[in-house]
Design a protein around this motif. Structure first.
Motif, PDB file in Angstrom:
ATOM      1  N   UNK A 101       0.773  -1.182   0.075  1.00 30.06           N
ATOM      2  CA  UNK A 101       0.089  -0.049   0.244  1.00 30.06           C
ATOM      3  C   UNK A 101       1.060   1.261   0.087  1.00 30.06           C
ATOM      4  N   UNK A 102       1.986   1.172   0.835  1.00 26.81           N
ATOM      5  CA  UNK A 102       2.710   2.284   0.821  1.00 26.81           C
ATOM      6  C   UNK A 102       3.491   2.528  -0.753  1.00 26.81           C
ATOM      7  N   UNK A 103       4.023   1.437  -1.162  1.00 27.41           N
ATOM      8  CA  UNK A 103       4.368   1.476  -2.551  1.00 27.41           C
ATOM      9  C   UNK A 103       3.537   2.249  -3.602  1.00 27.41           C
ATOM     10  N   UNK A 104       2.302   1.633  -3.359  1.00 26.28           N
ATOM     11  CA  UNK A 104       1.350   2.060  -4.288  1.00 26.28           C
ATOM     12  C   UNK A 104       1.038   3.696  -4.176  1.00 26.28           C
ATOM     13  N   UNK A 105       1.099   3.983  -2.993  1.00 25.07           N
ATOM     14  CA  UNK A 105       0.881   5.372  -2.499  1.00 25.07           C
ATOM     15  C   UNK A 105       1.853   6.439  -3.086  1.00 25.07           C
ATOM     16  N   UNK A 106       3.235   5.883  -2.991  1.00 26.69           N
ATOM     17  CA  UNK A 106       4.344   6.744  -3.987  1.00 26.69           C
ATOM     18  C   UNK A 106       4.058   6.815  -5.309  1.00 26.69           C
ATOM     19  N   UNK A 107       3.418   5.708  -5.965  1.00 25.01           N
ATOM     20  CA  UNK A 107       2.893   5.860  -7.364  1.00 25.01           C
ATOM     21  C   UNK A 107       1.810   6.662  -7.594  1.00 25.01           C
ATOM     22  N   UNK A 108       0.950   6.728  -6.718  1.00 17.37           N
ATOM     23  CA  UNK A 108      -0.432   7.660  -6.796  1.00 17.37           C
ATOM     24  C   UNK A 108       0.223   9.096  -6.600  1.00 17.37           C
ATOM     25  N   UNK A 109       1.295   9.221  -5.747  1.00 16.69           N
ATOM     26  CA  UNK A 109       1.760  10.557  -5.506  1.00 16.69           C
ATOM     27  C   UNK A 109       2.298  11.282  -6.798  1.00 16.69           C
ATOM     28  N   UNK A 110       3.283  10.156  -7.461  1.00 21.02           N
ATOM     29  CA  UNK A 110       3.871  10.679  -8.827  1.00 21.02           C
ATOM     30  C   UNK A 110       2.887  11.156  -9.850  1.00 21.02           C
ATOM     31  N   UNK A 111       1.727  10.291 -10.021  1.00 26.58           N
ATOM     32  CA  UNK A 111       0.747  10.684 -10.938  1.00 26.58           C
ATOM     33  C   UNK A 111       0.155  11.844 -10.799  1.00 26.58           C
TER      34      UNK A 111
ATOM     35  N   UNK B 153      -3.557 -10.255  -3.278  1.00 27.86           N
ATOM     36  CA  UNK B 153      -2.588  -9.595  -2.360  1.00 27.86           C
ATOM     37  C   UNK B 153      -1.964  -8.594  -2.767  1.00 27.86           C
ATOM     38  N   UNK B 154      -1.469  -8.633  -3.954  1.00 30.19           N
ATOM     39  CA  UNK B 154      -0.603  -7.385  -4.382  1.00 30.19           C
ATOM     40  C   UNK B 154      -1.438  -6.323  -4.853  1.00 30.19           C
ATOM     41  N   UNK B 155      -2.527  -6.748  -6.008  1.00 28.44           N
ATOM     42  CA  UNK B 155      -3.148  -5.619  -6.521  1.00 28.44           C
ATOM     43  C   UNK B 155      -3.857  -4.971  -5.700  1.00 28.44           C
ATOM     44  N   UNK B 156      -4.825  -5.248  -4.578  1.00 29.71           N
ATOM     45  CA  UNK B 156      -5.596  -4.704  -3.835  1.00 29.71           C
ATOM     46  C   UNK B 156      -4.790  -3.455  -2.953  1.00 29.71           C
ATOM     47  N   UNK B 157      -3.959  -3.985  -2.092  1.00 27.97           N
ATOM     48  CA  UNK B 157      -3.158  -2.850  -1.489  1.00 27.97           C
ATOM     49  C   UNK B 157      -2.421  -1.664  -2.308  1.00 27.97           C
ATOM     50  N   UNK B 158      -1.972  -2.172  -3.562  1.00 31.00           N
ATOM     51  CA  UNK B 158      -1.345  -1.165  -4.406  1.00 31.00           C
ATOM     52  C   UNK B 158      -2.316  -0.219  -4.793  1.00 31.00           C
ATOM     53  N   UNK B 159      -3.529  -0.724  -5.518  1.00 32.09           N
ATOM     54  CA  UNK B 159      -4.470   0.096  -6.004  1.00 32.09           C
ATOM     55  C   UNK B 159      -5.007   1.058  -4.873  1.00 32.09           C
ATOM     56  N   UNK B 160      -5.187   0.496  -3.768  1.00 31.10           N
ATOM     57  CA  UNK B 160      -6.014   1.115  -2.878  1.00 31.10           C
ATOM     58  C   UNK B 160      -4.896   2.407  -2.354  1.00 31.10           C
ATOM     59  N   UNK B 161      -3.615   2.084  -2.101  1.00 32.96           N
ATOM     60  CA  UNK B 161      -2.726   3.128  -1.951  1.00 32.96           C
ATOM     61  C   UNK B 161      -2.658   4.225  -2.983  1.00 32.96           C
ATOM     62  N   UNK B 162      -2.217   3.545  -4.287  1.00 32.89           N
ATOM     63  CA  UNK B 162      -2.543   4.687  -5.215  1.00 32.89           C
ATOM     64  C   UNK B 162      -3.664   5.709  -5.169  1.00 32.89           C
ATOM     65  N   UNK B 163      -4.882   5.084  -5.233  1.00 35.09           N
ATOM     66  CA  UNK B 163      -6.117   6.006  -5.225  1.00 35.09           C
ATOM     67  C   UNK B 163      -6.205   7.001  -4.105  1.00 35.09           C
TER      68      UNK B 163
END
Length: 335
Positions: free
Chosen positions: A44-54, A111-121
């Motif tokens: 989720x943290x990694x996905x959040x970093x991706x979302x911040x970049x976008x 288990x990878x997709x859900x936290x990554x996408x949640x963190x991104x959004x």
């Protein structure tokens, strides 16, 4: 002529393979273990970093996905989603039912997709409210931070090359850097009332830019004159416009992600050279001193603060790179 003992033949065959490794192959994905839900907070943290970049024009979420070690997994997951969608459409059209589509969905690493996408959004929505005002009020300082981040990030695809850097890789890198520079140099377009077919086309192109490190989807929309109309359509809840955009994005992603996945698996060396070049070219969009229309300027005033901010941004990426490297090493030990 002496006969080679049978028990030595496999060893020698293995040695021969070691001398000429297939550098363009990337077989690690074929045996990738499924993610444990215990890893969800980290993803989720990694996905959040991706979302911040976008949320920052000029930065692609694909760049940060590379830095934090998500890029290959996300491309593979996107390819599986595309496959499931095709199975669903095919099953409905040919009246075979939805069982193949459901099987394809069950094979996804949720288990990878859900936290990554949640963190991104979540982080993307927060960043749009935080970073956008900062970029408007302090453009030089904010761009300095991200400029330093991307400079260091160029090392990531180069490190991910499975073989030594070749002359061909240098040619691909330079060509991609020039293409990225020219793309980010395009002046903003102006389209007052875009046709739905043009909206569809723009979405198909922009979504592909979204998954390429160094290429910003927002820049593509700006160049095509669709950035403001998209924002206006979302605000006005123009369902026809939004529907055409979503459909174009889906078709564009489905058309491109399979090709990108194949390139990452079978032509990884050259693909990484191209990604590094795109990231270098994208630095043009993050040059701290520029006009509102993107015209580059020479540094003005004190450059100490922008340089220090760029160094700080570079340090953040270095920490992320070290963290990802150690996480990958621990995962290999556990495996």
């Amino acid at each position: 002529m002496t006969n080679t003992p049978p028990d030595e033949q496999p060893a020698r065959a293995h040695d021969a393979q070691d001398v000429h490794p297939a550098h363009d192959e990337h077989p690690a994905h074929l045996a990738r273990p499924r993610t444990s839900w215990r890893s969800a907070p980290g993803y989720a943290i990694r996905g959040g970093l991706v979302g911040a970049a976008e949320s920052v024009p000029g930065i692609s979420g694909g760049t940060i996905a590379l830095v934090v070690g998500l890029y290959d997994d996300l491309i593979d997951a996107a390819s599986q989603v595309v496959h499931a969608g095709r199975e669903l459409v095919t099953g409905l059209v040919r009246r075979r039912g939805v069982r193949p589509a459901l099987q394809a969905l069950r094979s996804l690493d949720w288990a990878l997709l859900v936290p990554v996408l949640a963190g991104m959004v979540v982080v993307l929505l927060l960043s749009l409210r935080l970073i956008a005002p900062l970029l408007e009020s302090y453009p030089v300082q904010v761009r300095s931070v991200f400029f330093g981040m991307i400079v260091v990030s160029v090392a990531v695809p180069l490190r991910l090359m499975p073989g030594r850097f070749r002359v061909l890789d240098g040619v691909l890198l330079v060509a991609a850097a020039v293409a990225g520079f020219l793309l980010t140099s395009l002046p903003p377009g102006q389209v007052e009332d875009p046709s739905l077919w043009f909206v569809f086309l723009g979405a198909a192109i922009a979504i592909n830019a979204l998954v390429l490190p160094g290429v910003s989807g927002s820049f593509v929309l700006l160049a095509m004159g669709l950035y403001v109309p998209v924002q206006q359509a979302l605000s006005d809840r123009d369902l026809a416009f939004v529907g055409a955009f979503v459909l174009g994005a889906a078709v564009g992603l489905a058309s491109f992600v399979k090709l990108l996945q194949w390139l990452l698996h079978h032509r990884r060396q050259g693909t990484m050279a191209v990604l590094a070049g795109l990231m270098i070219g994208s630095l043009r969009a993050l040059w701290p001193w520029q006009e509102d229309d993107g015209t580059l300027l020479a540094p003005t005033g004190s450059v100490v603060v922008p340089v220090l901010l760029a160094v700080a941004g570079a340090a953040v990426v270095l920490v992320a790179m070290v963290w990802e490297s150690r996480s990958a090493a621990r995962a290999e030990v556990r495996a």
